[in-house]
Design a protein around this motif. Structure first.
Motif, PDB file in Angstrom:
ATOM      1  N   GLY A 350       0.804  -1.217   0.000  1.00 23.41           N
ATOM      2  CA  GLY A 350       0.000   0.000   0.000  1.00 23.41           C
ATOM      3  C   GLY A 350       0.833   1.262   0.000  1.00 23.41           C
ATOM      4  O   GLY A 350       0.494   2.252  -0.651  1.00 23.41           O
ATOM      5  N   ARG A 351       1.921   1.234   0.706  1.00 25.03           N
ATOM      6  CA  ARG A 351       2.761   2.438   0.768  1.00 25.03           C
ATOM      7  C   ARG A 351       3.726   2.511  -0.413  1.00 25.03           C
ATOM      8  O   ARG A 351       4.354   3.546  -0.655  1.00 25.03           O
ATOM      9  CB  ARG A 351       3.546   2.479   2.068  1.00 25.03           C
ATOM     10  N   GLY A 352       3.855   1.395  -1.151  1.00 22.87           N
ATOM     11  CA  GLY A 352       4.817   1.328  -2.251  1.00 22.87           C
ATOM     12  C   GLY A 352       5.950   0.396  -1.868  1.00 22.87           C
ATOM     13  O   GLY A 352       6.411   0.399  -0.723  1.00 22.87           O
ATOM     14  N   MET A 353       6.406  -0.395  -2.826  1.00 23.41           N
ATOM     15  CA  MET A 353       7.416  -1.428  -2.544  1.00 23.41           C
ATOM     16  C   MET A 353       8.818  -0.834  -2.494  1.00 23.41           C
ATOM     17  O   MET A 353       9.782  -1.433  -2.969  1.00 23.41           O
ATOM     18  CB  MET A 353       7.353  -2.514  -3.619  1.00 23.41           C
ATOM     19  N   MET A 354       8.933   0.336  -1.906  1.00 18.71           N
ATOM     20  CA  MET A 354      10.215   1.015  -1.861  1.00 18.71           C
ATOM     21  C   MET A 354      10.459   1.519  -0.454  1.00 18.71           C
ATOM     22  O   MET A 354       9.514   1.955   0.210  1.00 18.71           O
ATOM     23  CB  MET A 354      10.240   2.191  -2.849  1.00 18.71           C
ATOM     24  N   PRO A 355      11.689   1.496   0.023  1.00 22.42           N
ATOM     25  CA  PRO A 355      11.949   1.977   1.381  1.00 22.42           C
ATOM     26  C   PRO A 355      11.701   3.471   1.498  1.00 22.42           C
ATOM     27  O   PRO A 355      12.023   4.244   0.592  1.00 22.42           O
ATOM     28  CB  PRO A 355      13.430   1.642   1.601  1.00 22.42           C
ATOM     29  N   HIS A 356      11.095   3.861   2.616  1.00 21.67           N
ATOM     30  CA  HIS A 356      10.968   5.279   2.952  1.00 21.67           C
ATOM     31  C   HIS A 356      12.262   5.731   3.628  1.00 21.67           C
ATOM     32  O   HIS A 356      12.733   5.098   4.582  1.00 21.67           O
ATOM     33  CB  HIS A 356       9.794   5.494   3.906  1.00 21.67           C
ATOM     34  N   LEU A 357      12.839   6.787   3.122  1.00 27.69           N
ATOM     35  CA  LEU A 357      14.026   7.386   3.720  1.00 27.69           C
ATOM     36  C   LEU A 357      13.571   8.726   4.293  1.00 27.69           C
ATOM     37  O   LEU A 357      13.320   9.669   3.546  1.00 27.69           O
ATOM     38  CB  LEU A 357      15.127   7.577   2.674  1.00 27.69           C
TER      39      LEU A 357
END
Length: 425
Positions: A350-357
């Protein structure tokens, strides 16, 4: 010793919510344009160019349309970015553009023709994200009863690439004369039919587009499955990576097997930097992003990508225990990591398959440098978790100056084509 330069791309869909679900929701008083308006995209492109990004990269898809995707705008609707890029090229001078086109649904001649023409329109700033597509829903929109099996799609794609290469090379470099005095436009002896006959494709040629500024588009690929990585090692100049150092090492070994220099294949990782003046403000922005995503939205997107109804499983089911999955690289990445439940995976989706930095410019720049030191690779594709024009403005205002101060990001473009920027050291 000069530091290695980092590469950045803006990673979007021509859609309400590119990769973070519900990102189309934003305070009304802050919205200047909606995603379907030209000004929205013009603003993004000009901001990215001001920030010296390599390119604006458009993912794409041709399925969707179920009840959940319509209700929540789960990567639906998706307009055609190929046409939008023609418009945006007129408002930019240096920024590259990449478009996703499928080897399963396009004919090689049509695709090679469109991309060569677009390379002319943009003065050499076009890249092609090569996909084979994955879902039965997409297949049914293109007159197929069901999707072609995974590995066969890549076998077809290898042959598709061979046809495109021959078409792009069907004009010799000095074939075009434009000799007005003698009335000779081009030398017929240097423009060749390709007369290709293969297992899946037949094509006479030659390409009916004169050689474009780059000769062929920058070739980009994102396959994370075993077969996808093999295809990338053979064909791609830029790969969107998934996983970590193992991916970097694996791709290098495969490239060597195909007689290619691994350093000539750029690896770009997905990331979502969320930057503000203070760490607390950045954390508050991230929380507001997460708060607006209902858990069922990520599950429906997963169902689309796995090409199976995951709502019939308990949310406590481990992803490792679920058999199948259309995008095999995504399934493998979940199974390679620590075991996660379907609920946890849906939240990630849901948040996107990418790390939040998340943090201040200094904190986020530290995280980005640490990721590249740990995983290898060359940079990041950056997808907006909130209103895209504001998101990219925030990055260019806050993060880019910090990266430039450290000497890890360009202050000016070098060269004239997307290929020039992509391989700048």
């Amino acid at each position: 010793m000069a530091k290695k330069k980092m590469h950045l791309t803006g990673f979007v869909l021509y859609a309400p919510a590119p990769h973070t679900m519900m990102s189309w929701i934003y305070p009304r008083e802050k919205i200047r344009w909606h995603w379907h308006q030209n000004e929205y995209w013009r603003s993004i492109a000009q901001t990215l160019e001001r920030g010296k990004f390599d390119m604006l990269f458009f993912a794409d898809g041709w399925g969707g349309g179920n009840e959940a995707s319509v209700r929540y705008a789960v990567q639906f609707p998706v307009h055609d970015p190929l046409l939008l890029i023609s418009y945006l090229a007129g408002f930019t001078q240096k920024l590259g553009f990449a478009v996703t086109m499928s080897t399963t649904f396009y004919a090689p001649f049509m695709l090679a023709r469109k991309l060569s023409t677009l390379d002319h329109i943009t003065n050499g700033r076009i890249g092609w994200n090569i996909v084979t597509s994955f879902s039965n829903g997409e297949a049914r929109n293109f007159s197929l009863d069901k999707m072609i099996p995974h590995d066969e799609r890549y076998d077809r794609a290898d042959e598709f690439m061979e046809v495109c290469y021959r078409l792009w090379d069907s004009w010799e470099p000095d074939a075009l004369k434009m000799d007005m005095e003698n009335g000779v436009f081009a030398d017929p002896a240097k423009v060749h039919r390709i007369n290709f006959r293969g297992k899946w494709f037949n094509c006479q040629g030659p390409l009916d587009v004169i050689p474009s500024p780059q000769g062929r588009p920058l070739l980009i690929q994102a396959g994370a499955s075993e077969r996808g990585r093999e295809f990338a090692a053979q064909h791609a100049e830029c790969v969107f990576g998934a996983g970590g150092r193992w991916f970097t090492d694996d791709l290098a070994q495969r490239a060597l097997k195909h007689g290619r220099d691994p350093s000539k294949i750029k690896i770009i990782w997905g990331a979502q930097p969320i930057v503000a003046e203070t760490a607390a403000e950045a954390q508050a922005i991230e929380q507001s992003v997460l708060d607006r995503i209902p858990p069922q939205v990520g599950l429906h997107l997963m169902s689309s990508h796995f090409d199976m109804d995951l709502t019939r499983y308990s949310l406590d089911t481990l992803v490792n225990d679920i058999e199948g999955g259309a995008i095999q690289g995504i399934v493998e990445s979940f199974k390679r990591a620590e075991p996660v439940t379907l609920r946890e995976a849906a939240q990630i989706y849901g948040r996107g398959m990418m790390p939040h930095l998340v943090g201040t410019p200094v904190q986020v720049a530290d995280q980005m440098e640490e990721m590249l030191d740990h995983m290898g690779g060359d940079g990041f594709q950056v997808s907006p978790p909130y209103y895209a024009p504001d998101y990219y403005e925030d990055l260019v205002r806050l993060l880019i100056p910090e990266l430039q101060r450290r000497g890890v990001f360009r202050k000016e473009y070098r060269g004239d084509t997307l290929r020039d920027y992509a391989f700048e050291e």
